[in-house]
Motif scaffolding. Structure first.
Motif, mmCIF file in Angstrom:
data_model
loop_
_atom_site.group_PDB
_atom_site.id
_atom_site.type_symbol
_atom_site.label_atom_id
_atom_site.label_comp_id
_atom_site.label_asym_id
_atom_site.label_seq_id
_atom_site.Cartn_x
_atom_site.Cartn_y
_atom_site.Cartn_z
ATOM 1 N N VAL A 96 72.437 48.590 91.354
ATOM 2 C CA VAL A 96 72.242 47.190 90.848
ATOM 3 C C VAL A 96 71.500 47.421 89.392
ATOM 4 C CG1 VAL A 96 72.296 46.200 92.935
ATOM 5 C CG2 VAL A 96 69.983 47.010 91.968
ATOM 6 N N LEU A 97 70.963 48.467 88.867
ATOM 7 C CA LEU A 97 70.131 48.596 87.657
ATOM 8 C C LEU A 97 71.218 48.191 86.369
ATOM 9 C CD1 LEU A 97 68.310 52.007 87.872
ATOM 10 C CD2 LEU A 97 67.483 49.456 88.167
ATOM 11 N N PRO A 98 72.160 48.730 86.412
ATOM 12 C CA PRO A 98 73.142 47.983 85.000
ATOM 13 C C PRO A 98 73.175 46.407 85.199
ATOM 14 C CG PRO A 98 74.358 49.812 86.214
ATOM 15 C CD PRO A 98 73.361 49.328 87.227
ATOM 16 N N LEU A 99 73.140 45.597 86.468
ATOM 17 C CA LEU A 99 73.282 44.181 86.188
ATOM 18 C C LEU A 99 71.686 43.442 86.146
ATOM 19 C CD1 LEU A 99 75.418 43.951 89.575
ATOM 20 C CD2 LEU A 99 75.870 43.703 87.276
ATOM 21 N N LEU A 100 70.623 44.316 86.086
ATOM 22 C CA LEU A 100 69.429 43.582 86.052
ATOM 23 C C LEU A 100 68.956 43.231 84.385
ATOM 24 C CD1 LEU A 100 66.952 45.786 88.184
ATOM 25 C CD2 LEU A 100 67.937 43.785 88.539
ATOM 26 N N PRO A 101 69.431 43.817 83.553
ATOM 27 C CA PRO A 101 69.159 43.117 82.293
ATOM 28 C C PRO A 101 69.707 41.695 82.041
ATOM 29 C CG PRO A 101 69.560 45.623 81.978
ATOM 30 C CD PRO A 101 70.050 45.351 83.442
ATOM 31 N N ARG A 102 71.034 41.718 82.453
ATOM 32 C CA ARG A 102 71.690 40.594 82.331
ATOM 33 C C ARG A 102 70.981 39.523 82.951
ATOM 34 N NH1 ARG A 102 78.382 40.324 82.524
ATOM 35 N NH2 ARG A 102 77.713 41.616 80.624
ATOM 36 N N ALA A 103 70.849 39.699 84.489
ATOM 37 C CA ALA A 103 70.094 38.818 85.390
ATOM 38 C C ALA A 103 68.934 38.508 84.683
ATOM 39 C CB ALA A 103 69.953 39.182 86.722
ATOM 40 N N THR A 104 68.085 39.249 84.089
ATOM 41 C CA THR A 104 66.754 38.861 83.648
ATOM 42 C C THR A 104 66.923 37.862 82.370
ATOM 43 O OG1 THR A 104 65.749 40.933 84.366
ATOM 44 C CG2 THR A 104 64.607 39.931 82.575
ATOM 45 N N ARG A 105 67.948 38.124 81.557
ATOM 46 C CA ARG A 105 68.216 37.301 80.358
ATOM 47 C C ARG A 105 68.529 36.113 80.735
ATOM 48 N NH1 ARG A 105 70.750 41.839 78.199
ATOM 49 N NH2 ARG A 105 72.847 40.977 78.840
ATOM 50 N N ARG A 106 69.392 35.885 81.822
ATOM 51 C CA ARG A 106 69.643 34.302 82.374
ATOM 52 C C ARG A 106 68.389 33.846 82.938
ATOM 53 N NH1 ARG A 106 76.079 34.882 84.800
ATOM 54 N NH2 ARG A 106 77.031 35.650 82.919
ATOM 55 N N ALA A 107 67.682 34.590 83.544
ATOM 56 C CA ALA A 107 66.476 33.935 84.168
ATOM 57 C C ALA A 107 65.605 33.547 83.256
ATOM 58 C CB ALA A 107 65.845 34.958 85.139
ATOM 59 N N ASP A 108 65.385 34.332 81.977
ATOM 60 C CA ASP A 108 64.792 33.757 81.142
ATOM 61 C C ASP A 108 65.075 32.568 80.307
ATOM 62 O OD1 ASP A 108 63.086 36.035 81.608
ATOM 63 O OD2 ASP A 108 63.726 37.152 80.008
ATOM 64 N N GLN A 109 66.450 32.535 80.266
ATOM 65 C CA GLN A 109 67.091 31.309 79.492
ATOM 66 C C GLN A 109 66.640 30.249 80.357
ATOM 67 O OE1 GLN A 109 70.977 32.331 79.098
ATOM 68 N NE2 GLN A 109 70.711 33.929 77.271
ATOM 69 N N TYR B 283 59.887 41.439 89.380
ATOM 70 C CA TYR B 283 59.389 41.778 88.019
ATOM 71 C C TYR B 283 60.188 41.041 86.907
ATOM 72 C CZ TYR B 283 58.891 44.809 83.936
ATOM 73 O OH TYR B 283 58.271 45.334 82.674
ATOM 74 N N SER B 284 61.156 40.807 87.108
ATOM 75 C CA SER B 284 62.071 40.177 86.049
ATOM 76 C C SER B 284 61.436 38.577 85.823
ATOM 77 C CB SER B 284 63.685 39.930 86.342
ATOM 78 O OG SER B 284 63.770 39.266 87.648
ATOM 79 N N PHE B 285 61.147 38.058 87.239
ATOM 80 C CA PHE B 285 60.594 36.476 86.791
ATOM 81 C C PHE B 285 59.032 36.933 86.542
ATOM 82 C CE2 PHE B 285 64.069 35.461 89.472
ATOM 83 C CZ PHE B 285 64.410 34.087 89.043
#
Length: 655
Positions: A187-200, A313-315
């Protein structure tokens, strides 16, 4: 640290250079709690992971018809069940303790920083951001701290189980040992995009919250101008943007969850298919196949914590970044001060503008620029703004330069490394501190400085509670609440509050949050009464009567002068009623003292002062100068004397 030991005697000095550094600092300060949670987590997860061995042992005992081994397997499973229950209970207890104590530490740090900065905080960081940090962000930071020990225990369990399976049944164990890292890292390749969407999503939610707060705060004004529907439409659009962003974020996290379900299922199919082939060949027993199969099934449980720590961590990272931004704000000098704790007395002097407020006198200050007046009030109280702290920034975000990370206030950058160097904060020479009795305020302990000089902002805040609680503030005891209320002309406010009180005592009447049930003038007068009760050595009032009528303003001016007799008082105002009753009037023009005198004298002799106080236009000023110096013939062309020419020239140069 246990929950019953809260609050912390000293929450410590945080590492606020970036969000990850702040999270690391929190982890180091909770190392003991994390180790406890890790030990209980290992007991819990290893008990769960050992159950397949007990089940496989029992199956093989049934196949072999051995009753003793079956009984032994039952005892082993019972023992593992007890260890599992104990580990789960204590893991939950210690993890939640870590969560609550971490959140409490962050809240104490934020409260300490808020108290240290005072009203200057919301000028350097948006008020909505401060509220978000102290509420939702604290919870997210606590979640990451709580999930960290569980993740560590789950990761160690996966390693132990994989090594155990390789030793127990090498043929199948190698398959599992190779497949588990793939599952954990898939799932690591998906985490940056998920983090960006959560930040938005969080950014849009913050904007919607700020818009809602502004709408509620200005509801009375909106109703007066008929702007309710306009702001409701804005909030609806902002709410829909939040909903859209939340759906996009949820889709990405659901994809990550689906991957976490799909890949373990494929690994399980591969293990079963290969295990059956090995069993047919007689290379493994049925019990060994059941053991490996059950182990792979059980490993799905600790693997779920890999997804949780990624989400936590992303949140928490942007939340920690916002907390670090607030905690990085500092006074010019250390809050502990450099001098002794005794409060100084004497003249209040600002070396930057040249403003001198003599001890024991009422000094009125006139500024043509309201923003300059607000900054001057902050300086007099020892709360310098960004312009006074030795930082100059060309960035569009004031809070970015205050945080020192070079990023805008809405950015989630951890270190600001991606910002434009040309927009980075450039240090300049710090401005000298205000002096009280010759002692710099910045060299005094914070409590002493605030006891000596009290600043009432032009938009004071009334906390919810009774009127008696509102006036129960640290004070010298020389001014009684009744005297302060009388000087602030609060008789009509007391009448209104007595009607709302159950026992007709206005002191027991409750004031709603921020005094929203009161008018602007009533709130302003109650805030003035609260300031008068404190009876500081020097009192600075920024437009204390801007929301009251002229008759009430005149009575307040008399009451203020009488009650503060012999005490240093500075009033920043342009009201002629207050200026006429001041002992000394100072005109501050373009950041420096331009004239000093009495109100009536300055009105006649200082055009710049007259323009601010009387709202006189340039044309009206020139016409008045001509009229005062005109010739005697009403029909002839006006003739200017030398004084008239000089005054007209000065007016034109000022314009």
């Amino acid at each position: 640290m246990q929950i019953h030991d809260l609050p912390y005697p000293d929450p410590g000095l945080p590492d606020a250079r970036s969000g990850p550094r702040f999270l690391l600092w929190l982890g180091r300060n909770q190392l003991g709690g994390q180790l406890k949670s890790l030990c209980w987590g290992l007991l819990h997860f290893l008990s769960v992971a050992s159950l397949p061995y007990g089940v496989g042992f029992a199956v093989q005992a049934v196949v072999d018809g051995s009753g003793s081994r079956l009984a032994l397997a039952g005892g082993l499973i019972l023992l593992l069940g007890a260890a599992l229950a104990l580990g789960d209970t204590m893991l939950h207890r210690t993890a939640v303790t870590n969560w609550i104590t971490a959140a409490a530490r962050v809240q104490q740090l934020l409260a300490r920083r808020t108290a240290a900065l005072g009203a200057a905080l919301t000028r350097r960081v948006a008020a909505g951001e401060v509220v978000a940090v102290s509420t939702g962000d604290v919870e997210k930071i606590g979640w990451f701290v709580e999930a960290l020990s569980r993740f560590a225990a789950a990761a160690l369990t996966v390693v132990v189980v994989c090594v155990g399976l390789v030793l127990y049944q090498p043929a199948l164990g190698i398959v599992v040992a190779v497949g588990m890292p793939v599952l954990a890292l898939a799932v690591l390749p998906l985490l940056p995009r998920a983090t960006r969407r959560a930040d938005q999503q969080r950014e849009k939610a913050g904007r919607a919250t700020e818009l809602a707060s502004d709408t509620v705060a200005g509801l009375r004004v909106l109703r007066g101008i008929g702007g309710e529907e306009l702001f409701l439409d804005r909030y609806r659009r902002a709410s829909q943007e939040v909903r859209t962003a939340a759906v996009r974020s949820a889709r990405m996290w659901s994809l990550i969850s689906a991957v976490q379900v799909l890949l373990p299922g494929l690994l399980l199919i591969a293990v079963v298919w290969y295990g059956i082939e090995l069993a047919r060949q007689g290379r493994i027993t049925v019990g060994e196949l059941v053991t490996v199969y059950s182990a792979v099934m059980i490993l799905n449980y600790p693997l779920r914590h890999f997804e949780e720590i990624a989400m936590a961590y992303s949140f928490s990272r942007p939340s920690a970044q916002r907390a670090a931004r607030v905690l990085s704000l500092e006074r010019v000098t250390e809050p502990g001060g450099l001098r002794a704790a005794e409060a100084p007395a004497g003249d209040l002097y600002d070396p930057v503008t040249g403003l001198l407020a003599p001890a024991g006198r009422l000094t009125a200050v006139v500024c043509g620029d309201p923003d300059l007046a607000g900054r001057l009030a902050d300086r007099l109280g020892g709360h310098p703004t960004d312009a006074d702290t030795g930082t100059r920034s060309t960035s569009t975000s004031a809070s970015a330069s205050a945080s020192g990370d070079g990023s805008e206030s809405g950015s989630d950058s951890d270190s600001g490394s991606g910002s434009d160097p040309a927009k980075a904060a450039t240090p300049v020479t710090a401005l000298p501190s205000v002096l009280l009795g010759g002692v710099p305020l910045d060299e005094l302990p914070l409590d002493t400085a605030r006891t000596a000089v009290l600043v009432q902002d032009k938009d004071p805040v009334l906390l919810s509670g009774t009127l008696a609680e509102l006036l129960d503030v640290p004070s010298s005891g020389s001014v009684r609440p009744a005297e302060a209320l009388a000087a602030a002309q609060c008789a009509d406010v007391l009448d209104a509050l007595s009607q709302a009180s159950l026992d007709d005592d206005p002191m027991n009447a409750r004031i709603t949050e921020r005094g929203r049930s009161l008018s602007g003038g009533q709130r302003q007068r109650l805030a003035l009464a609260r300031s008068l009760v404190t009876d500081p050595e020097a009192l600075v009032l920024d437009e204390p009567t801007s929301a009251v009528d002229s008759h009430t303003e005149a009575r307040i001016a008399e009451g203020l002068r009488a009650l503060r007799s012999g005490r240093t008082t500075v009033v920043l105002t342009s009201s002629p009623l207050l200026l006429d009753r001041a002992d000394r009037v100072v005109l501050v023009h373009e950041g420096t003292v331009a004239a000093v005198g009495e109100h009536r004298e300055l009105v006649l002799t200082e055009p710049r002062y007259r323009a601010v106080v009387t709202r006189e236009t340039d044309e009206e000023a020139a016409s008045a100068a001509l009229s005062r110096n005109a010739g005697t013939s009403p029909h002839g062309e006006p003739g200017l004397g030398d004084a008239g020419i000089e005054e007209l020239t000065e007016i034109e140069e000022t314009a």
